[in-house]
Design a protein around this motif. Sequence first.
Motif, PDB file in Angstrom:
ATOM      1  N   GLN A  97     -22.804   7.401 -48.124  1.00  0.00           N
ATOM      2  CA  GLN A  97     -23.148   6.961 -49.443  1.00  0.00           C
ATOM      3  C   GLN A  97     -23.193   8.172 -50.433  1.00  0.00           C
ATOM      4  O   GLN A  97     -22.885   7.739 -51.676  1.00  0.00           O
ATOM      5  N   PHE A 122     -10.808   1.483 -52.238  1.00  0.00           N
ATOM      6  CA  PHE A 122     -11.599   2.386 -51.583  1.00  0.00           C
ATOM      7  C   PHE A 122     -12.827   2.322 -52.413  1.00  0.00           C
ATOM      8  O   PHE A 122     -14.307   2.555 -52.008  1.00  0.00           O
ATOM      9  N   GLN A 124     -14.473  -0.161 -53.862  1.00  0.00           N
ATOM     10  CA  GLN A 124     -15.289  -1.282 -53.601  1.00  0.00           C
ATOM     11  C   GLN A 124     -16.077  -1.183 -52.273  1.00  0.00           C
ATOM     12  O   GLN A 124     -17.125  -1.613 -52.067  1.00  0.00           O
ATOM     13  N   PHE A 125     -15.431  -0.131 -51.429  1.00  0.00           N
ATOM     14  CA  PHE A 125     -16.168   0.190 -49.822  1.00  0.00           C
ATOM     15  C   PHE A 125     -17.525   0.846 -50.566  1.00  0.00           C
ATOM     16  O   PHE A 125     -18.593   1.101 -49.747  1.00  0.00           O
ATOM     17  N   TYR A 126     -17.609   1.427 -51.685  1.00  0.00           N
ATOM     18  CA  TYR A 126     -18.714   2.253 -52.320  1.00  0.00           C
ATOM     19  C   TYR A 126     -19.658   1.596 -53.095  1.00  0.00           C
ATOM     20  O   TYR A 126     -20.488   2.149 -53.541  1.00  0.00           O
ATOM     21  N   GLY A 127     -19.192   0.249 -53.243  1.00  0.00           N
ATOM     22  CA  GLY A 127     -20.063  -0.657 -54.101  1.00  0.00           C
ATOM     23  C   GLY A 127     -19.917   0.115 -55.591  1.00  0.00           C
ATOM     24  O   GLY A 127     -20.801  -0.461 -56.364  1.00  0.00           O
TER      25      GLY A 127
ATOM     26  N   ARG B   6     -19.473  -7.506 -49.217  1.00  0.00           N
ATOM     27  CA  ARG B   6     -18.619  -6.663 -49.939  1.00  0.00           C
ATOM     28  C   ARG B   6     -17.230  -6.013 -49.125  1.00  0.00           C
ATOM     29  O   ARG B   6     -16.176  -6.148 -49.154  1.00  0.00           O
ATOM     30  N   THR B   7     -17.993  -5.490 -47.999  1.00  0.00           N
ATOM     31  CA  THR B   7     -16.776  -4.964 -47.138  1.00  0.00           C
ATOM     32  C   THR B   7     -16.020  -6.056 -46.603  1.00  0.00           C
ATOM     33  O   THR B   7     -14.911  -6.091 -46.522  1.00  0.00           O
ATOM     34  N   THR B  10     -13.532  -7.289 -49.371  1.00  0.00           N
ATOM     35  CA  THR B  10     -12.452  -6.083 -49.495  1.00  0.00           C
ATOM     36  C   THR B  10     -11.453  -6.036 -48.605  1.00  0.00           C
ATOM     37  O   THR B  10     -10.216  -5.974 -48.691  1.00  0.00           O
ATOM     38  N   TYR B  98     -10.685   7.715 -44.073  1.00  0.00           N
ATOM     39  CA  TYR B  98     -11.456   7.421 -45.291  1.00  0.00           C
ATOM     40  C   TYR B  98     -12.060   6.094 -45.377  1.00  0.00           C
ATOM     41  O   TYR B  98     -13.164   6.100 -45.837  1.00  0.00           O
ATOM     42  N   ILE B 101     -15.496   6.922 -43.211  1.00  0.00           N
ATOM     43  CA  ILE B 101     -16.711   7.747 -43.790  1.00  0.00           C
ATOM     44  C   ILE B 101     -17.043   7.072 -45.063  1.00  0.00           C
ATOM     45  O   ILE B 101     -17.982   7.669 -45.624  1.00  0.00           O
ATOM     46  N   SER B 102     -16.440   5.958 -45.227  1.00  0.00           N
ATOM     47  CA  SER B 102     -17.192   5.175 -46.514  1.00  0.00           C
ATOM     48  C   SER B 102     -18.301   4.456 -45.971  1.00  0.00           C
ATOM     49  O   SER B 102     -18.382   4.037 -44.961  1.00  0.00           O
ATOM     50  N   PRO B 103     -19.362   4.319 -46.855  1.00  0.00           N
ATOM     51  CA  PRO B 103     -20.823   3.638 -46.610  1.00  0.00           C
ATOM     52  C   PRO B 103     -20.469   1.955 -46.359  1.00  0.00           C
ATOM     53  O   PRO B 103     -21.079   1.108 -46.830  1.00  0.00           O
ATOM     54  N   ILE B 104     -19.686   1.733 -45.196  1.00  0.00           N
ATOM     55  CA  ILE B 104     -19.638   0.430 -44.655  1.00  0.00           C
ATOM     56  C   ILE B 104     -19.714   0.084 -43.224  1.00  0.00           C
ATOM     57  O   ILE B 104     -19.807   1.355 -42.673  1.00  0.00           O
TER      58      ILE B 104
END
Lengths: 337, 282
Positions: A97, A122, A124-127, B6-7, B10, B98, B101-104
């Motif tokens: 995060q 990308f 969006q993956f991080y909110g 969200r994941t 997307t 990438y 390593i994203s918070p999903i």
Amino acid sequence: MAYAVETRDLTRVFAGKKRRFRRKRAASEGDEQLGPVTALDRVSIQIREGELFGLLGPNGAGKTTLIKILATLLLPTSGQAFVAGHDVTKDPFPIRQRINMVSGGETSGYGLLTTRENVWMFSQFYGVPSKVAKQRIDELMHVFGLWDKRDAKVRLISSGQRQKMNMIRGFVTDPDILFLDEPTLGLDVNAARTVRDYVMNWVGRERGKTVLLTTHYMAEADEMCDRIAIIDKGKILACDTPEALKRMIHTQTTFRLEVDPLRDTSTFQGMDGVVNFSLKDDASKNRTELTFILEDEAPVAEILSAITAQGAKVHALRKTEPTLEDVFISMVGRGFE
Amino acid sequence: MSTYWRTFKTAAWLGWEMDSNWTEPWLFLIYSIIKPVAGAFILVFMYVVIWSINGIADPQSFAFLYVGNAFFIFVGSTLFGTFQVIQSDREWYQTLRYVYISPISYYVYILGRAFSKILVSIFGVLITLGFGFFFLHVDMRFTPDRIPLFIVSLALGLFVLLAIGITLGAATFLMARHSQTLAEAVPGVFYVFCGVLFPLTILPSWGQSIGTAIPLTYWFEITRRILLPFQYNTGLAAFGDWEILAFLLISTFVFFGLSLGVFRLGEYLARKAGKLDMTTSY
């Protein structure tokens, strides 16, 4: 004190690979063991919050391996690594995060999407709220000179432009800790300048932002970093500010010579007063560049004699201020290339 | 929960863009229609050959294999869709590192990517069934009272497919491009043993045992019971509709649990071996 990044005796060994199905030329060759390779050897570093920290070393030194572990892509073999106070092995999600990573010299991206869509996805993956993300993307596209290509499909842009897009991807999520793995590799001079300036400004402007930068460009590390760790063959050789590192060899003298190619350089090794030396061949000029780290200027005459004794000509001789590469040469006896 | 949604959203958007954005919309539409119709013609040709050899027309057998083949579109595309995500992100687009390593949840990301394949497949299945019904006069019926059962069985079948896809997909974390072979071989196994073209009773006893252990067999069975106006002897006649549905439901839970476990294991082993973002040059 809480560190943004901390590693304790971090070690990573890549297991060897057996080649089983090769030609029957020799039975022993069929079972050849490739490796194991120690990529990181008991690495301990601490990076403070708000620091721009450089990891400087030649290719294969272990820089990317360290970044991969810190970015939760790879598990260490032993030792510990903490990012934002969380253990990379046990607790990767809170780390993700707060981080992002950009690797230079690669051409990643979804070819059917536009540059803007790639970065937006990308975010969006991080909110990141979509509106905020789009605004940030537009700003960053202007900064990195990609505005004209904002609606171009990624398959149609150059590798340098892809790299700029990936830089934008790294910043658009506004991470607390950013890992930059050779970020200027393959970029032209102006683009590399832009990246360096932006990174330095970002760390200076935004409170608490931390960057771990790996590079094998000495000047880049020297210019950008608050502190630098010099790494070679998986081991940290020294860690300090660029000035302090250079001061380590301030009592020594650096000479650079441009000479005809030499048959034998072993004579320099045992020479009195020679701390270390490295040589780099310049095939285009058919010359060799020698860098000597000397205790004082006394051995210069002997070095010149040894060169001329081989029938080689000395084309240039300069006494220079020590660079980070000289620090490296002084420690390991060879340059980066 | 919002992170998962969200994941998923997307990833599904990305999958849809990748599946549909490779050409002009009108060309994509034509392709989406022609592809299943061409598949149907292959079946017609096979049927005509068998018909001419035997000299006996067998519309019930044709309906059996036609419906089985139409729903097999889901198997191929869903399995390939889940397998392909890891391999394509890692090898072709080089984005896996990438995304990872994203918070999903990477598991949910794969589900999202596969969802677009399912959407495209639904279109393909509908075209195939419609073409069969209106042009080839395949003997099908679809009564409104069977709609809830159809929707539930379709959902369970698709969930099982996703679970199987992710279970096998976890292996691709550890494999190079050979996983392409796996993506082609596994649907082939299902094609033979799950009663897609012919009833299980044709298989030897060991083959029938394999077939009854695969949840897709029950999915094809219940789907045919809903869509065909006659019951074919498939070896599962002893079980009622609700029993078949119960088998499907149980196996859905089992395979989902299994897929979670195997996925975590594959992910851990890949992270340990340094293969998560491996790219091969062969």
